[in-house]
Design a protein around this motif. Structure first.
Motif, PDB file in Angstrom:
ATOM      1  N   LEU B  21       1.526  -0.474   8.507  1.00  0.00           N
ATOM      2  CA  LEU B  21       2.217  -0.885   7.399  1.00  0.00           C
ATOM      3  C   LEU B  21       3.302  -1.822   8.160  1.00  0.00           C
ATOM      4  N   PRO B  22       3.729  -3.081   7.317  1.00  0.00           N
ATOM      5  CA  PRO B  22       4.729  -3.594   7.666  1.00  0.00           C
ATOM      6  C   PRO B  22       6.154  -2.905   7.361  1.00  0.00           C
ATOM      7  N   ILE B  24       8.898  -2.199   4.967  1.00  0.00           N
ATOM      8  CA  ILE B  24       8.710  -2.216   3.581  1.00  0.00           C
ATOM      9  C   ILE B  24      10.109  -2.921   3.275  1.00  0.00           C
ATOM     10  N   ASP B  28       7.883  -4.269  -2.625  1.00  0.00           N
ATOM     11  CA  ASP B  28       6.560  -4.375  -2.048  1.00  0.00           C
ATOM     12  C   ASP B  28       5.591  -3.479  -2.776  1.00  0.00           C
ATOM     13  N   ASP B  29       4.262  -3.762  -2.648  1.00  0.00           N
ATOM     14  CA  ASP B  29       3.042  -3.294  -3.667  1.00  0.00           C
ATOM     15  C   ASP B  29       2.527  -2.198  -2.308  1.00  0.00           C
ATOM     16  N   LEU B  30       3.211  -0.965  -2.589  1.00  0.00           N
ATOM     17  CA  LEU B  30       2.758   0.099  -1.577  1.00  0.00           C
ATOM     18  C   LEU B  30       1.318   0.564  -1.569  1.00  0.00           C
ATOM     19  N   LEU B  33      -0.777  -2.005   0.228  1.00  0.00           N
ATOM     20  CA  LEU B  33      -0.325  -2.049   1.692  1.00  0.00           C
ATOM     21  C   LEU B  33      -1.005  -0.874   2.287  1.00  0.00           C
ATOM     22  N   LYS B  36      -4.702  -1.582   2.686  1.00  0.00           N
ATOM     23  CA  LYS B  36      -4.863  -2.713   3.886  1.00  0.00           C
ATOM     24  C   LYS B  36      -4.721  -1.787   5.278  1.00  0.00           C
ATOM     25  N   ALA B  37      -3.849  -0.829   5.228  1.00  0.00           N
ATOM     26  CA  ALA B  37      -3.638  -0.119   6.464  1.00  0.00           C
ATOM     27  C   ALA B  37      -4.981   0.885   6.675  1.00  0.00           C
TER      28      ALA B  37
END
Lengths: 259, 259
Positions: B21-22, B24, B28-30, B33, B36-37
């Protein structure tokens, strides 16, 4: 356990239930029975495996079962028993196991056990034992852990950790959770003070209760009510070898605001 | 890894770290994310998976970061700060987050957070945030868990559980351990009262802090000091679906002998 080297992200950890032990009797050879159970599950220990064993089978193998008819309630126990409406035999046993009463209310005594743990009823257990027997906590849980560690390390030719487990209630939160009574081969506490976070901030006074974390993980497969799964194997942990001790996790009087 | 033909025995449980994860930022759309992770780790969720997410990224995504320069210490905070030798801005923020002070000593305030948790410094965190920002606990951690649950369930077409995690110090024992602040999709507490052990003894008043056990297991891979692993996937648990709530685990005043 340190994640400060960013490239070294942790791998998966496996929690594997160990079953197939018989009902434990005083004098039983626990390392031998655990080896047999591991073998019949096709499990071969590897370095840094941690075996978590419920204290109940330790206490039984070590003869820490007290027959209620062998207890003679004294005057103090009878008085306290009447005050909090509890069985005087049980109260006497709790007092025998403890150095002091920390709190009491109807049906419950919270004491400091002679080994330092603060818990309900001195950890005396009425379940998973034959009628008329009470199961007390091991006298030296670190030593119990060491014996199992040595037996299994010798047989498998590896270096492992062993934790002797119990579950206690706690202030502030409902439900019992895991408590590492005895520890051998891994640190009970990991000090992360001074490690740097992503923003360069140095953590202050951060100790992680590693052995309790592992103990809680193991309780996801060790049945509270069932000797069917008296142990669990935790595989994939990163830790530095250490003698370790359950005593590391006991908060000393002078650092506790709640006793 | 089938260990037994006995279907009542648990299977292995896996604790899988989620990374990638980037850093945060507020807004942010947790769920997005996390999806994606998971995808870039090749992880496809299945029924009864439980995702444990550190509150730090929840708090940041929800904008629960307070700039110290935005705090104005009042007279009470200044007085308390002087008494216990703490920064008055920090003390003001802790008081703002809390309903009452439970204990205090030099450099430490233990309060009851407005959401019920009793912990040091109202859970305010100085690590893992940009300079001059303090990270507070989520305002409604159950709701935070629900949102992640819904997003991930919709994407993967499964039924899962989500826990929002923190680690707190505790009375009696040293070292921080896991605390499930928010829970969705699994029970926080499991009541085992009335279950029968091997000797036919019925367990009394036995509630297990399931969500805290899972939370502790997750902390074996979630780094305290490092956003590199802000979440963990726990696979292989047996539990009944439930709305669940972190509030189940908060001991009510009248059942607590230590506050």
């Amino acid at each position: 356990m340190t994640l400060s080297e960013n490239k070294k992200l942790p791998e998966s950890i496996h929690i594997i239930p160990i079953s197939g032990l018989p009902l434990i009797e005083p004098g039983d050879d626990l390392p031998g029975l655990l080896i047999k159970a591991l073998n019949s599950s096709g499990l071969r220990l590897i370095d840094k495996d941690v075996l978590v064993v419920t204290h109940k089978i330790i206490s039984k193998a070590e003869g820490r079962m007290i027959r209620s008819s062998a207890i003679v309630p004294g005057a103090a126990a009878r008085k306290l028993a009447e005050e909090i409406e509890m069985d005087p035999y049980k109260v006497q046993l709790i007092l025998d196991e403890s150095v002091r009463v920390v709190r009491k209310r109807k049906g419950l005594i919270i004491t400091q056990h002679q080994n330092g743990w603060i818990c309900a009823n001195a950890g005396v257990d009425f379940s998973n034992a034959p009628d008329d027997y009470y199961v007390c906590l091991p006298l030296n849980a670190d030593h119990s852990a060491q014996k199992i560690k040595q037996g299994l390390e010798q047989y498998f030719g590896v270096k492992i950790g062993v934790i002797i487990s119990d579950s206690h209630g706690r202030p502030f939160r409902l439900g019992v959770s895991g408590v590492a009574l005895g520890v051998s081969g891994l640190p009970g506490l990991v000090d992360r003070t001074g490690e740097t976070d992503l923003y360069g901030y140095k953590m202050q006074n951060t100790q992680v209760a590693l052995a309790d974390l592992i103990d809680n993980a193991a309780l996801l497969v060790i049945g509270e009510s069932n000797e069917g799964v008296p142990a669990a194997l935790i595989r994939g942990l990163l830790f530095e070898g250490s003698d370790g001790s359950g005593k590391e996790l006991i908060r000393p009087d002078e650092k506790d605001l709640f006793r």
